[in-house]
Write a protein that holds these residues in place. Structure first.
Motif, PDB file in Angstrom:
ATOM      1  N   ALA A 270      47.689  55.723 -14.974  1.00  0.00           N
ATOM      2  CA  ALA A 270      48.837  55.554 -14.090  1.00  0.00           C
ATOM      3  C   ALA A 270      50.148  55.881 -14.790  1.00  0.00           C
ATOM      4  CB  ALA A 270      48.865  54.117 -13.555  1.00  0.00           C
ATOM      5  N   ASP A 271      50.258  55.517 -16.060  1.00  0.00           N
ATOM      6  CA  ASP A 271      51.500  55.775 -16.786  1.00  0.00           C
ATOM      7  C   ASP A 271      51.663  57.247 -17.126  1.00  0.00           C
ATOM      8  OD1 ASP A 271      52.304  53.147 -16.659  1.00  0.00           O
ATOM      9  OD2 ASP A 271      51.360  52.591 -18.558  1.00  0.00           O
ATOM     10  N   VAL A 272      50.557  57.934 -17.407  1.00  0.00           N
ATOM     11  CA  VAL A 272      50.643  59.382 -17.623  1.00  0.00           C
ATOM     12  C   VAL A 272      51.075  60.079 -16.334  1.00  0.00           C
ATOM     13  CG1 VAL A 272      49.350  61.474 -18.200  1.00  0.00           C
ATOM     14  CG2 VAL A 272      48.955  59.373 -19.493  1.00  0.00           C
ATOM     15  N   ARG A 273      50.586  59.595 -15.210  1.00  0.00           N
ATOM     16  CA  ARG A 273      51.034  60.137 -13.923  1.00  0.00           C
ATOM     17  C   ARG A 273      52.541  59.976 -13.760  1.00  0.00           C
ATOM     18  NH1 ARG A 273      47.188  61.097  -9.875  1.00  0.00           N
ATOM     19  NH2 ARG A 273      45.055  60.523 -10.449  1.00  0.00           N
ATOM     20  N   ARG A 274      53.066  58.823 -14.158  1.00  0.00           N
ATOM     21  CA  ARG A 274      54.515  58.586 -14.077  1.00  0.00           C
ATOM     22  C   ARG A 274      55.278  59.608 -14.901  1.00  0.00           C
ATOM     23  NH1 ARG A 274      56.029  52.555 -15.558  1.00  0.00           N
ATOM     24  NH2 ARG A 274      58.099  53.509 -15.325  1.00  0.00           N
ATOM     25  N   ARG A 282      59.061  67.801 -15.830  1.00  0.00           N
ATOM     26  CA  ARG A 282      58.462  69.021 -15.303  1.00  0.00           C
ATOM     27  C   ARG A 282      59.365  70.230 -15.558  1.00  0.00           C
ATOM     28  NH1 ARG A 282      54.245  67.655 -11.485  1.00  0.00           N
ATOM     29  NH2 ARG A 282      54.385  69.753 -10.625  1.00  0.00           N
ATOM     30  N   GLU A 283      60.668  70.052 -15.311  1.00  0.00           N
ATOM     31  CA  GLU A 283      61.591  71.179 -15.442  1.00  0.00           C
ATOM     32  C   GLU A 283      61.857  71.538 -16.902  1.00  0.00           C
ATOM     33  OE1 GLU A 283      66.255  72.314 -14.375  1.00  0.00           O
ATOM     34  OE2 GLU A 283      65.327  70.492 -13.543  1.00  0.00           O
ATOM     35  N   LYS A 284      62.106  70.525 -17.732  1.00  0.00           N
ATOM     36  CA  LYS A 284      62.536  70.775 -19.108  1.00  0.00           C
ATOM     37  C   LYS A 284      61.382  71.007 -20.078  1.00  0.00           C
ATOM     38  CE  LYS A 284      66.895  70.073 -18.065  1.00  0.00           C
ATOM     39  NZ  LYS A 284      67.884  71.202 -18.041  1.00  0.00           N
ATOM     40  N   PHE A 285      60.185  70.596 -19.691  1.00  0.00           N
ATOM     41  CA  PHE A 285      59.056  70.761 -20.612  1.00  0.00           C
ATOM     42  C   PHE A 285      57.934  71.596 -20.014  1.00  0.00           C
ATOM     43  CE2 PHE A 285      54.988  69.234 -22.434  1.00  0.00           C
ATOM     44  CZ  PHE A 285      55.183  69.689 -23.728  1.00  0.00           C
ATOM     45  N   LEU A 286      57.395  71.176 -18.887  1.00  0.00           N
ATOM     46  CA  LEU A 286      56.244  71.887 -18.332  1.00  0.00           C
ATOM     47  C   LEU A 286      56.608  73.304 -17.899  1.00  0.00           C
ATOM     48  CD1 LEU A 286      54.627  69.068 -16.153  1.00  0.00           C
ATOM     49  CD2 LEU A 286      54.025  69.763 -18.480  1.00  0.00           C
ATOM     50  N   ASP A 287      57.661  73.455 -17.107  1.00  0.00           N
ATOM     51  CA  ASP A 287      58.012  74.772 -16.573  1.00  0.00           C
ATOM     52  C   ASP A 287      58.418  75.745 -17.673  1.00  0.00           C
ATOM     53  OD1 ASP A 287      57.494  73.682 -14.124  1.00  0.00           O
ATOM     54  OD2 ASP A 287      59.591  73.528 -13.484  1.00  0.00           O
ATOM     55  N   ILE A 288      59.193  75.264 -18.631  1.00  0.00           N
ATOM     56  CA  ILE A 288      59.658  76.142 -19.709  1.00  0.00           C
ATOM     57  C   ILE A 288      58.481  76.678 -20.518  1.00  0.00           C
ATOM     58  CG2 ILE A 288      60.865  76.113 -21.944  1.00  0.00           C
ATOM     59  CD1 ILE A 288      62.986  74.377 -20.675  1.00  0.00           C
ATOM     60  N   ASN A 289      57.485  75.839 -20.747  1.00  0.00           N
ATOM     61  CA  ASN A 289      56.329  76.248 -21.546  1.00  0.00           C
ATOM     62  C   ASN A 289      55.207  76.871 -20.720  1.00  0.00           C
ATOM     63  OD1 ASN A 289      56.843  75.320 -24.432  1.00  0.00           O
ATOM     64  ND2 ASN A 289      57.316  73.449 -23.296  1.00  0.00           N
ATOM     65  N   MET A 290      55.425  76.996 -19.416  1.00  0.00           N
ATOM     66  CA  MET A 290      54.438  77.573 -18.500  1.00  0.00           C
ATOM     67  C   MET A 290      53.140  76.769 -18.510  1.00  0.00           C
ATOM     68  SD  MET A 290      55.211  81.626 -19.252  1.00  0.00           S
ATOM     69  CE  MET A 290      54.265  82.196 -17.852  1.00  0.00           C
ATOM     70  N   PHE A 291      53.305  75.433 -18.571  1.00  0.00           N
ATOM     71  CA  PHE A 291      52.168  74.518 -18.501  1.00  0.00           C
ATOM     72  C   PHE A 291      51.931  74.134 -17.047  1.00  0.00           C
ATOM     73  CE2 PHE A 291      53.145  72.590 -22.969  1.00  0.00           C
ATOM     74  CZ  PHE A 291      52.667  73.748 -23.564  1.00  0.00           C
ATOM     75  N   GLU A 292      50.686  74.218 -16.613  1.00  0.00           N
ATOM     76  CA  GLU A 292      50.320  73.822 -15.258  1.00  0.00           C
ATOM     77  C   GLU A 292      49.727  72.414 -15.299  1.00  0.00           C
ATOM     78  OE1 GLU A 292      50.123  74.312 -11.172  1.00  0.00           O
ATOM     79  OE2 GLU A 292      50.972  75.712 -12.643  1.00  0.00           O
ATOM     80  N   PRO A 293      50.345  71.430 -14.623  1.00  0.00           N
ATOM     81  CA  PRO A 293      49.812  70.067 -14.680  1.00  0.00           C
ATOM     82  C   PRO A 293      48.395  69.995 -14.097  1.00  0.00           C
ATOM     83  CG  PRO A 293      52.015  70.109 -13.730  1.00  0.00           C
ATOM     84  CD  PRO A 293      51.560  71.518 -13.805  1.00  0.00           C
ATOM     85  N   MET A 294      47.551  69.158 -14.715  1.00  0.00           N
ATOM     86  CA  MET A 294      46.207  68.934 -14.165  1.00  0.00           C
ATOM     87  C   MET A 294      45.856  67.448 -14.236  1.00  0.00           C
ATOM     88  SD  MET A 294      43.888  70.798 -17.113  1.00  0.00           S
ATOM     89  CE  MET A 294      42.366  69.988 -16.581  1.00  0.00           C
ATOM     90  N   ILE A 295      46.830  66.613 -13.851  1.00  0.00           N
ATOM     91  CA  ILE A 295      46.626  65.168 -13.835  1.00  0.00           C
ATOM     92  C   ILE A 295      45.592  64.823 -12.759  1.00  0.00           C
ATOM     93  CG2 ILE A 295      47.737  62.937 -13.516  1.00  0.00           C
ATOM     94  CD1 ILE A 295      48.560  64.431 -16.036  1.00  0.00           C
ATOM     95  N   SER A 296      44.711  63.904 -13.086  1.00  0.00           N
ATOM     96  CA  SER A 296      43.651  63.526 -12.158  1.00  0.00           C
ATOM     97  C   SER A 296      43.168  62.118 -12.479  1.00  0.00           C
ATOM     98  CB  SER A 296      42.479  64.499 -12.282  1.00  0.00           C
ATOM     99  OG  SER A 296      41.932  64.425 -13.597  1.00  0.00           O
ATOM    100  N   SER A 297      42.305  61.594 -11.640  1.00  0.00           N
ATOM    101  CA  SER A 297      41.640  60.340 -11.954  1.00  0.00           C
ATOM    102  C   SER A 297      40.592  60.607 -13.029  1.00  0.00           C
ATOM    103  CB  SER A 297      40.958  59.774 -10.714  1.00  0.00           C
ATOM    104  OG  SER A 297      39.848  60.582 -10.349  1.00  0.00           O
ATOM    105  N   PRO A 298      40.126  59.576 -13.733  1.00  0.00           N
ATOM    106  CA  PRO A 298      39.051  59.781 -14.706  1.00  0.00           C
ATOM    107  C   PRO A 298      37.803  60.409 -14.081  1.00  0.00           C
ATOM    108  CG  PRO A 298      40.079  57.657 -15.083  1.00  0.00           C
ATOM    109  CD  PRO A 298      40.662  58.191 -13.803  1.00  0.00           C
ATOM    110  N   GLU A 299      37.477  59.991 -12.853  1.00  0.00           N
ATOM    111  CA  GLU A 299      36.293  60.543 -12.191  1.00  0.00           C
ATOM    112  C   GLU A 299      36.473  62.019 -11.861  1.00  0.00           C
ATOM    113  OE1 GLU A 299      36.588  56.142 -11.251  1.00  0.00           O
ATOM    114  OE2 GLU A 299      37.965  57.861 -11.255  1.00  0.00           O
ATOM    115  N   GLN A 300      37.640  62.385 -11.394  1.00  0.00           N
ATOM    116  CA  GLN A 300      37.915  63.795 -11.091  1.00  0.00           C
ATOM    117  C   GLN A 300      37.904  64.639 -12.359  1.00  0.00           C
ATOM    118  OE1 GLN A 300      41.678  63.053  -9.152  1.00  0.00           O
ATOM    119  NE2 GLN A 300      40.829  63.435  -7.116  1.00  0.00           N
TER     120      GLN A 300
END
Length: 324
Positions: A270-274, A282-300
């Motif tokens: 839950a905290d990683v989702r936050r 997302r803007e300053k880290f993920l987008d700049i590095n062209m990282f695509e988020p893949m957050i999911s539940s443990p089961e997923q």
């Protein structure tokens, strides 16, 4: 394969089914993220960025401990042997779980039973690049050109069994072309030789390819993601070039030792989702590095790992890639 899948499923269910007997709020002391790569690489940068923000949420220090070597095995063993209390976790790339089991006849950790997946973190597309002297304009042209010259064209990798190697093996399986691998100790020297014309092509992280492509030092023929990149919508995907379903990506995930309690795993998830829901992150880290988020539940995340394991088992077996 069925044993691997069933065993890992048992680990996930056991972890998620057993409530933690924690009388104190988690975390109440420093948390360690073990990274299976050296400082400065993608795995390290990702762990530090996520760890810094988790530390703010938790009000506790998050320490990144680099344990590189042996194709992620050193770091994996360290976490497999750690106490299952949520205070030691693993940040690693996909090879630890879905590639190493098929490359090595024996591993010092058991991907079936030693870990519980918490969540995926990010994926990174790889781009197929060539030296400008290769007389093709697009992916289809390269395939035709290579088919007319079986065994004459070469490509660089960042090590036997690396994603740069296996993605090219997957391309050969899908198209029937025959290429010659030239293995390097890292992506940078391979990229340098593509630019210099010493080798013809390679798969490399798209973020590393953009600069040389924009300056005209390489051709960028396609990206391996399942959709075009938002920042570069004019670059086609490999799948759009007649190879439906082809994906060349690297992914990174967060894992805990087996038997880490359900409440701890759920809380970390839950905290990683936050962290990932934060617009600035997302803007300053993920987008700049062209990282695509893949957050999911443990089961997923477990279901995704199971699917990716099947994919790489098939590629490695058909290509007969082994490192021991």
């Amino acid at each position: 394969m069925k044993k691997w899948q069933c065993s890992l499923a048992v680990v996930v269910l056991l972890s998620m089914a057993s409530a933690g007997a924690h009388g104190e709020k988690y975390p109440n002391k420093a948390v360690t993220l073990v990274v299976t790569a050296a400082p400065g690489g993608v795995t390290d940068i990702l762990a530090r960025a996520v760890g810094q923000r988790l530390g703010k949420i938790w009000g506790q220090q998050v320490v990144v401990e680099n344990k590189p070597g042996a194709s992620n095995q050193i770091g994996a063993v360290a976490v497999a042997n750690a106490a299952p209390d949520g205070y030691t976790m693993l940040v690693t790339a996909e090879a630890t779980f879905v590639i190493n089991p098929w490359l090595y006849s024996k591993l010092p950790y058991d991907p079936m039973t030693d870990f519980v997946p918490i969540t995926g973190l990010v994926s990174i597309s790889q781009a197929l690049i060539t030296n400008p002297s290769v007389p093709v304009r697009d992916m289809k042209g390269l395939i035709e050109f290579a088919k007319q010259r079986p065994g004459e064209l070469n490509y660089g990798t960042f090590g036997v069994g690396s994603t740069g190697h296996l993605n090219m093996e997957m391309l050969q399986i899908a198209t029937g072309v025959r290429l010659v691998a030239v293995h390097y100790k890292g992506a940078t020297p391979a990229l340098t030789d593509v630019i210099a014309g010493n080798i013809q092509m390679m798969f490399i992280n798209t973020s590393s390819a953009i600069g040389p492509w924009e300056s005209g030092r390489v051709k960028l023929l396609a990206v391996g993601s399942n959709k075009r990149l938002a920042r570069f919508p004019n670059i086609s995907t490999v799948a759009e070039n007649g190879l439906q379903g082809f994906e060349a990506v690297s992914w990174f995930g967060l894992f805990a030792p087996r038997e880490t309690p359900r409440d701890v795993v759920a809380g970390i998830n839950a905290d990683v989702r936050r962290v990932f829901e934060d617009a600035q992150f997302r803007e300053k880290f993920l987008d700049i590095n062209m990282f695509e988020p893949m957050i999911s539940s443990p089961e997923q995340f477990f279901a995704f790992i199971k699917s990716d394991t099947q994919k790489w088992r098939n590629v490695i077996n058909i290509a007969k890639v082994r490192v021991d």
